[in-house]
Write a protein that holds these residues in place. Structure first.
Motif, PDB file in Angstrom:
ATOM      1  N   LEU A  46       0.836  -1.201   0.000  1.00 19.23           N
ATOM      2  CA  LEU A  46       0.000   0.000   0.000  1.00 19.23           C
ATOM      3  C   LEU A  46       0.873   1.254   0.000  1.00 19.23           C
ATOM      4  O   LEU A  46       0.642   2.175  -0.787  1.00 19.23           O
ATOM      5  CB  LEU A  46      -0.925   0.002   1.231  1.00 19.23           C
ATOM      6  CG  LEU A  46      -1.758   1.253   1.386  1.00 19.23           C
ATOM      7  CD1 LEU A  46      -3.175   1.012   0.884  1.00 19.23           C
ATOM      8  CD2 LEU A  46      -1.793   1.700   2.825  1.00 19.23           C
ATOM      9  N   ILE A  47       1.864   1.271   0.865  1.00 15.18           N
ATOM     10  CA  ILE A  47       2.771   2.427   0.925  1.00 15.18           C
ATOM     11  C   ILE A  47       3.503   2.590  -0.400  1.00 15.18           C
ATOM     12  O   ILE A  47       3.608   3.702  -0.929  1.00 15.18           O
ATOM     13  CB  ILE A  47       3.753   2.276   2.105  1.00 15.18           C
ATOM     14  CG1 ILE A  47       2.983   2.399   3.423  1.00 15.18           C
ATOM     15  CG2 ILE A  47       4.870   3.320   2.022  1.00 15.18           C
ATOM     16  CD1 ILE A  47       3.783   1.994   4.653  1.00 15.18           C
ATOM     17  N   GLN A  48       3.976   1.496  -0.948  1.00 16.67           N
ATOM     18  CA  GLN A  48       4.702   1.547  -2.224  1.00 16.67           C
ATOM     19  C   GLN A  48       3.815   2.106  -3.343  1.00 16.67           C
ATOM     20  O   GLN A  48       4.248   2.932  -4.131  1.00 16.67           O
ATOM     21  CB  GLN A  48       5.195   0.147  -2.563  1.00 16.67           C
ATOM     22  CG  GLN A  48       6.102   0.075  -3.755  1.00 16.67           C
ATOM     23  CD  GLN A  48       6.586  -1.357  -3.965  1.00 16.67           C
ATOM     24  OE1 GLN A  48       5.821  -2.317  -3.817  1.00 16.67           O
ATOM     25  NE2 GLN A  48       7.847  -1.499  -4.304  1.00 16.67           N
ATOM     26  N   VAL A  73       1.068  10.597  -1.970  1.00 17.92           N
ATOM     27  CA  VAL A  73       1.143  11.254  -0.669  1.00 17.92           C
ATOM     28  C   VAL A  73       2.275  12.285  -0.652  1.00 17.92           C
ATOM     29  O   VAL A  73       2.081  13.417  -0.208  1.00 17.92           O
ATOM     30  CB  VAL A  73       1.297  10.214   0.465  1.00 17.92           C
ATOM     31  CG1 VAL A  73       1.596  10.894   1.791  1.00 17.92           C
ATOM     32  CG2 VAL A  73       0.037   9.370   0.575  1.00 17.92           C
ATOM     33  N   ILE A  74       3.430  11.916  -1.162  1.00 18.66           N
ATOM     34  CA  ILE A  74       4.561  12.852  -1.207  1.00 18.66           C
ATOM     35  C   ILE A  74       4.193  14.080  -2.023  1.00 18.66           C
ATOM     36  O   ILE A  74       4.483  15.212  -1.622  1.00 18.66           O
ATOM     37  CB  ILE A  74       5.826  12.169  -1.766  1.00 18.66           C
ATOM     38  CG1 ILE A  74       6.369  11.156  -0.760  1.00 18.66           C
ATOM     39  CG2 ILE A  74       6.897  13.194  -2.122  1.00 18.66           C
ATOM     40  CD1 ILE A  74       7.473  10.259  -1.311  1.00 18.66           C
ATOM     41  N   HIS A  75       3.546  13.879  -3.155  1.00 19.19           N
ATOM     42  CA  HIS A  75       3.154  15.003  -4.006  1.00 19.19           C
ATOM     43  C   HIS A  75       2.207  15.949  -3.268  1.00 19.19           C
ATOM     44  O   HIS A  75       2.396  17.172  -3.294  1.00 19.19           O
ATOM     45  CB  HIS A  75       2.492  14.491  -5.293  1.00 19.19           C
ATOM     46  CG  HIS A  75       1.943  15.572  -6.155  1.00 19.19           C
ATOM     47  ND1 HIS A  75       2.748  16.435  -6.873  1.00 19.19           N
ATOM     48  CD2 HIS A  75       0.673  15.963  -6.392  1.00 19.19           C
ATOM     49  CE1 HIS A  75       1.987  17.292  -7.528  1.00 19.19           C
ATOM     50  NE2 HIS A  75       0.727  17.029  -7.244  1.00 19.19           N
ATOM     51  N   MET A  76       1.199  15.390  -2.616  1.00 19.85           N
ATOM     52  CA  MET A  76       0.219  16.225  -1.926  1.00 19.85           C
ATOM     53  C   MET A  76       0.849  16.958  -0.743  1.00 19.85           C
ATOM     54  O   MET A  76       0.600  18.145  -0.549  1.00 19.85           O
ATOM     55  CB  MET A  76      -0.966  15.373  -1.463  1.00 19.85           C
ATOM     56  CG  MET A  76      -1.744  14.739  -2.609  1.00 19.85           C
ATOM     57  SD  MET A  76      -2.333  15.929  -3.842  1.00 19.85           S
ATOM     58  CE  MET A  76      -3.603  16.736  -2.909  1.00 19.85           C
ATOM     59  N   VAL A  77       1.676  16.269   0.014  1.00 23.82           N
ATOM     60  CA  VAL A  77       2.318  16.893   1.170  1.00 23.82           C
ATOM     61  C   VAL A  77       3.311  17.956   0.711  1.00 23.82           C
ATOM     62  O   VAL A  77       3.393  19.042   1.312  1.00 23.82           O
ATOM     63  CB  VAL A  77       3.005  15.823   2.053  1.00 23.82           C
ATOM     64  CG1 VAL A  77       3.910  16.450   3.094  1.00 23.82           C
ATOM     65  CG2 VAL A  77       1.951  14.944   2.719  1.00 23.82           C
ATOM     66  N   SER A  78       4.033  17.692  -0.360  1.00 25.45           N
ATOM     67  CA  SER A  78       5.035  18.636  -0.858  1.00 25.45           C
ATOM     68  C   SER A  78       4.421  19.955  -1.309  1.00 25.45           C
ATOM     69  O   SER A  78       5.086  20.988  -1.279  1.00 25.45           O
ATOM     70  CB  SER A  78       5.824  18.025  -2.016  1.00 25.45           C
ATOM     71  OG  SER A  78       6.571  16.929  -1.568  1.00 25.45           O
ATOM     72  N   ARG A  79       3.172  19.921  -1.703  1.00 23.88           N
ATOM     73  CA  ARG A  79       2.493  21.148  -2.118  1.00 23.88           C
ATOM     74  C   ARG A  79       2.245  22.082  -0.939  1.00 23.88           C
ATOM     75  O   ARG A  79       2.087  23.284  -1.131  1.00 23.88           O
ATOM     76  CB  ARG A  79       1.176  20.813  -2.801  1.00 23.88           C
ATOM     77  CG  ARG A  79       1.383  20.079  -4.118  1.00 23.88           C
ATOM     78  CD  ARG A  79       0.104  19.629  -4.738  1.00 23.88           C
ATOM     79  NE  ARG A  79      -0.712  20.792  -5.095  1.00 23.88           N
ATOM     80  CZ  ARG A  79      -1.961  20.730  -5.501  1.00 23.88           C
ATOM     81  NH1 ARG A  79      -2.553  19.555  -5.602  1.00 23.88           N
ATOM     82  NH2 ARG A  79      -2.629  21.806  -5.813  1.00 23.88           N
TER      83      ARG A  79
END
Length: 71
Positions: A21-23, A29-35
């Motif tokens: 799931l994480i993979q 998730v990284i994209h959304m958090v990075s914004r």
């Protein structure tokens, strides 16, 4: 692995399913958090928190949309 089977295995506590799931959703998730978060250390910590929350609340997922939409 099919999304529905993956969700059920994660809910059952399968460590390999949690890793999968994480993979699968790590980039999303990284994209959304990075914004929203500039600091790299904060981003990493927040991404971990997001996945913990996903795993904690996954039993509420209704399969009415894609898992990526729910996330």
């Amino acid at each position: 692995m099919e999304e529905k089977a993956l969700v059920h295995q994660v809910i059952s506590g399968s460590e390999s399913a949690i890793r999968l799931l994480i993979q699968r959703y790590e980039r999303l998730v990284i994209h959304m958090v990075s914004r929203a978060v500039v600091d790299e250390m904060d981003r990493e910590e927040l991404c971990q928190d997001v996945f913990l929350k996903i795993i904690e609340k996954l039993h509420t997922f209704q399969f009415e949309a894609n898992l990526s939409t729910w996330i």
